[in-house]
Design a protein around this motif. Structure first.
Motif, PDB file in Angstrom:
ATOM      1  N   LEU A   1       7.433 -18.133   6.687  1.00 42.68           N
ATOM      2  CA  LEU A   1       8.819 -18.322   6.453  1.00 42.68           C
ATOM      3  C   LEU A   1       8.655 -17.143   5.619  1.00 42.68           C
ATOM      4  O   LEU A   1       9.461 -16.381   4.875  1.00 42.68           O
ATOM      5  N   LEU A   2       7.311 -16.834   4.787  1.00 45.82           N
ATOM      6  CA  LEU A   2       7.240 -15.311   3.769  1.00 45.82           C
ATOM      7  C   LEU A   2       7.581 -14.475   4.542  1.00 45.82           C
ATOM      8  O   LEU A   2       8.654 -13.445   3.878  1.00 45.82           O
ATOM      9  N   ALA A   3       6.941 -14.119   5.632  1.00 48.06           N
ATOM     10  CA  ALA A   3       7.588 -12.700   6.001  1.00 48.06           C
ATOM     11  C   ALA A   3       8.323 -12.389   6.524  1.00 48.06           C
ATOM     12  O   ALA A   3       9.239 -11.534   7.362  1.00 48.06           O
ATOM     13  N   ALA A   4       9.593 -13.797   6.977  1.00 44.54           N
ATOM     14  CA  ALA A   4      10.895 -14.194   7.633  1.00 44.54           C
ATOM     15  C   ALA A   4      11.426 -13.048   6.230  1.00 44.54           C
ATOM     16  O   ALA A   4      12.468 -12.329   6.386  1.00 44.54           O
ATOM     17  N   ARG A   5      11.483 -13.524   5.412  1.00 42.97           N
ATOM     18  CA  ARG A   5      11.881 -13.433   4.010  1.00 42.97           C
ATOM     19  C   ARG A   5      11.627 -11.658   3.087  1.00 42.97           C
ATOM     20  O   ARG A   5      12.030 -11.566   3.048  1.00 42.97           O
ATOM     21  N   ILE A   6       9.983 -11.578   3.534  1.00 45.20           N
ATOM     22  CA  ILE A   6       9.731 -10.572   3.196  1.00 45.20           C
ATOM     23  C   ILE A   6      10.338  -9.456   3.900  1.00 45.20           C
ATOM     24  O   ILE A   6      11.026  -8.151   3.809  1.00 45.20           O
ATOM     25  N   ASP A   7      10.123  -9.423   5.618  1.00 40.21           N
ATOM     26  CA  ASP A   7      11.036  -8.140   6.151  1.00 40.21           C
ATOM     27  C   ASP A   7      12.966  -8.617   5.994  1.00 40.21           C
ATOM     28  O   ASP A   7      13.076  -7.493   6.092  1.00 40.21           O
ATOM     29  N   ALA A   8      13.548  -9.427   5.195  1.00 36.39           N
ATOM     30  CA  ALA A   8      14.531  -9.198   5.042  1.00 36.39           C
ATOM     31  C   ALA A   8      14.906  -8.724   3.913  1.00 36.39           C
ATOM     32  O   ALA A   8      16.026  -8.435   3.862  1.00 36.39           O
ATOM     33  N   ALA A   9      13.651  -8.833   2.813  1.00 30.03           N
ATOM     34  CA  ALA A   9      14.010  -8.086   1.762  1.00 30.03           C
ATOM     35  C   ALA A   9      14.137  -6.862   1.402  1.00 30.03           C
ATOM     36  O   ALA A   9      14.914  -6.036   0.316  1.00 30.03           O
ATOM     37  N   GLY A  10      13.146  -6.486   1.955  1.00 30.31           N
ATOM     38  CA  GLY A  10      13.166  -5.076   1.991  1.00 30.31           C
ATOM     39  C   GLY A  10      11.757  -4.379   2.109  1.00 30.31           C
ATOM     40  O   GLY A  10      11.074  -4.594   2.311  1.00 30.31           O
ATOM     41  N   LYS A  11      11.767  -2.510   2.168  1.00 33.77           N
ATOM     42  CA  LYS A  11      10.801  -1.395   2.083  1.00 33.77           C
ATOM     43  C   LYS A  11       9.760  -2.136   0.877  1.00 33.77           C
ATOM     44  O   LYS A  11       8.438  -2.122   1.398  1.00 33.77           O
ATOM     45  N   SER A  12      10.751  -2.245   0.298  1.00 33.94           N
ATOM     46  CA  SER A  12       9.148  -1.971  -1.602  1.00 33.94           C
ATOM     47  C   SER A  12       8.639  -3.402  -1.646  1.00 33.94           C
ATOM     48  O   SER A  12       7.732  -3.352  -2.471  1.00 33.94           O
ATOM     49  N   LEU A  13       9.471  -4.262  -1.324  1.00 26.61           N
ATOM     50  CA  LEU A  13       8.690  -6.118  -1.627  1.00 26.61           C
ATOM     51  C   LEU A  13       7.502  -6.300  -0.538  1.00 26.61           C
ATOM     52  O   LEU A  13       6.352  -6.716  -0.635  1.00 26.61           O
TER      53      LEU A  13
END
Length: 594
Positions: free
Chosen positions: A400-412
């Motif tokens: 869940l975290l990885a899917a959210r992080i990948d969609a959020a952008g490079k900085s996150l």
């Protein structure tokens, strides 16, 4: 005449609804990002912060009169206490010596296996991986069986006078740590050696340089960054290790920092300020090592891999072929085959003193570990359950975290990856002590029904916290390779975020998810520091149970339970891998979307 009121799109009900939807979407995005850091905050940063605060605010968690008064007395007392000061020096001394020895051994092993075509290669190549996955307390138990005065080496007449006494001290710790940690330098130096190639060697050979001069003047300088990183990583591993500190070092009265934290946090009366002070000292040492690692990685190094680079040449070694093979087999024997043989023999013998006599062999200890209703089998079942639940939760949260992080952008993504890598460097004993402070002393957390201090729920939470960074790195690296067009296509077909995750993303990264799941399961089965400090009232899992048996001269039962645990855990993980691997097909996610 009728009066017509013209409204802009922004003021129309449809415009208001659109703005409200966009506001909710933005709030959800920000809330999702906050949720990511909240998970790390509650599971890792908050326990770590309580440990640090406890060392300088000793009355913070006082049950009668809590106070925020700053007082460095615990730190000063730690350095003034001879036992603690000695443990600091012991930890530094042991770490420095083992870092040098393990790096030398791992480098030699990497050269032998990567640059020479050795006989009996199948017996050597898998050894580093198997040793790397073997818990340190099990290695310690095996070497105690081998090197004790009545151990297997003495029974075979191969124990020189005074060798056993020398083993139970600094010398034995250096030996066990060196053969147990050599895979780490072997992996690091081996990776660098594979990238060096043979172009520069060929040029030096054409210039008239001999093999020794080539290695000293060409290869060794090129491998220097990898060698330095191997020393740093091994030094950090020795500092944070708890398995040998609770076994060989304790029996030898060779105090180490990790065991000092455990004693201060578990003995009665519990000395939380002293435990916090020692934990802070250990964290500062680890932080210095991590800083040295970061500093070294920033230095410019040679870039040797290009489109015209040639792969490393594998030599037959000529007349040195069998000596090189025997050297690699010697390392493999000391690191894996000899310790495992000792565990197997002790699991099937009634006493250590009677050795290999036919009358001494028995199945009773192994049967006890497998028989329902015994303490050993109960510990095994608890560990299997805890490891299974922790692996599923850690992988699900990481996905869940990885899917959210990948969609959020490079900085996150960069921030979370840095946080995950930093978390890996935190010693397990320090994190476990932080969990005690949070869920036993911190207002609000101490009354939570789940997880609750003393229950299996807190132990599983600790397991999840230690496994989550590894799972996140593995899964995020796989999700990062997926093309954004896959999710966009599913979105255009009207599929929501949950459907896209389960029916597009998950099937495409299922191999990485399964890998993270099985590695977490095996790692959790034999995790000692968290298990030792967070033993639930319902009963002990396998690692603390084995250590307690070995400490009470019941090494036969300890060896039998360890052997059965390895076979059962390996069988479960291997069986699941074979079953799931047959069902993993690339592109299978898209079939259900059409």
């Amino acid at each position: 005449m009728s009066l017509v009121h013209l409204q802009s799109a922004a003021g129309s009900p449809r415009g208001v609804t659109a703005r409200f939807a966009r506001s909710l979407a933005a709030l959800a995005r920000r809330g999702g990002n906050l949720l990511i850091f909240a998970v790390f905050g509650v599971l890792i940063l908050l326990p770590l912060a309580t440990v640090l605060l406890q060392s300088v605010l000793p009355w913070l968690f006082d049950p009668l009169h809590p106070s925020f008064r700053f007082d460095p007395a615990p730190l000063l007392r730690a350095f003034a206490t001879p036992r603690v000061a000695t443990s600091i020096l012991h930890s530094l001394e042991l770490g420095a010596i083992v870092a040098a020895c393990a790096t030398l051994l791992g480098g030699i092993f990497a050269v032998l296996t990567l640059r020479f075509r050795l006989p009996l290669r199948a017996l050597v190549v898998p050894v580093p991986w198997l040793v790397f996955l073997t818990p340190s307390y099990l290695k310690a138990l095996a070497w105690v069986l081998i090197m004790s005065p009545g151990g297997y080496l003495a029974q075979l007449g191969l124990m020189p006078a005074g060798l056993s006494d020398a083993f139970f001290g600094l010398g034995g710790l250096i030996l066990v740590h060196t053969v147990g940690l050599f895979p780490l330098p072997a992996f690091i130096i081996g990776g660098a050696l594979a990238g060096v190639g043979t172009d520069l060697e060929d040029a030096a050979r054409l210039a008239g340089a001999g093999p020794l001069r080539i290695w000293m003047r060409v290869n060794l300088p090129l491998l220097a960054p990898a060698i330095a990183l191997s020393c740093i990583a091994t030094f950090a591993e020795v500092l944070s290790d708890f398995g040998l500190a609770a076994t060989i070092a304790r029996q030898s009265h060779f105090g180490l920092l990790t065991y000092g934290i455990y004693v201060a946090a578990s003995d009665y009366p519990i000395d939380f300020p002293m435990a916090g002070a020692q934990a802070l000292i250990l964290l500062l040492l680890i932080l210095a090592v991590v800083f040295a690692d970061r500093l070294l990685r920033r230095q410019a190094d040679a870039k040797l891999i290009s489109g015209r680079a040639r792969a490393s040449r594998v030599s037959d070694a000529g007349r040195w072929r069998w000596p090189a093979a025997l050297a690699a087999l010697l390392v493999a024997g000391l690191a894996l085959y000899l310790p495992m043989a000792a565990i197997v023999l002790r699991a099937f013998t009634a006493t250590l003193g009677y050795g290999l006599a036919a009358s001494n062999f028995t199945l009773a200890q192994v049967a006890e570990a497998l028989s329902p209703g015994t303490a050993a089998s109960a510990a095994l079942l608890r560990s299997l359950a805890y490891a299974g639940v922790a692996a599923v939760i850690a992988v699900a949260v990481a996905l869940l975290l990885a899917a959210r992080i990948d969609a959020a952008g490079k900085s996150l993504r960069a921030a979370v990856l840095g946080l995950a890598v930093g978390t890996i460097a935190i010693p397990g004993i320090v994190l476990a002590f932080g969990y005690i402070l949070v869920w036993n002393r911190l207002p609000g957390f101490s009354t939570w029904p789940l997880p609750h201090y003393g229950d299996a729920s807190l132990l599983v939470t600790g397991y999840v916290a230690t496994a989550l960074p590894y799972c996140l790195i593995v899964i995020l690296s796989a999700i990062g390779q997926l093309a954004p067009s896959l999710g966009d296509a599913a979105r255009l077909h009207g599929h929501g975020a949950a459907t896209r995750l389960l029916r597009v993303t998950l099937p495409l990264v299922l191999l990485s998810v399964v890998t993270a799941l099985l590695l977490t399961f095996i790692r959790t089965m034999f995790e000692l520091p968290i298990s030792q400090l967070l033993i639930p009232r319902s009963g002990s899992p396998v690692p603390p149970f084995v250590v307690r048996l070995a400490g009470h001269d019941e090494d036969g039962r300890a060896a039998a339970l360890s052997l059965v645990s390895m076979i059962v855990a390996g069988g479960v993980a291997g069986g699941l891998w074979l079953i799931l691997k047959r069902r993993i097909t690339f592109g299978g996610a898209l079939k259900g979307m059409r």
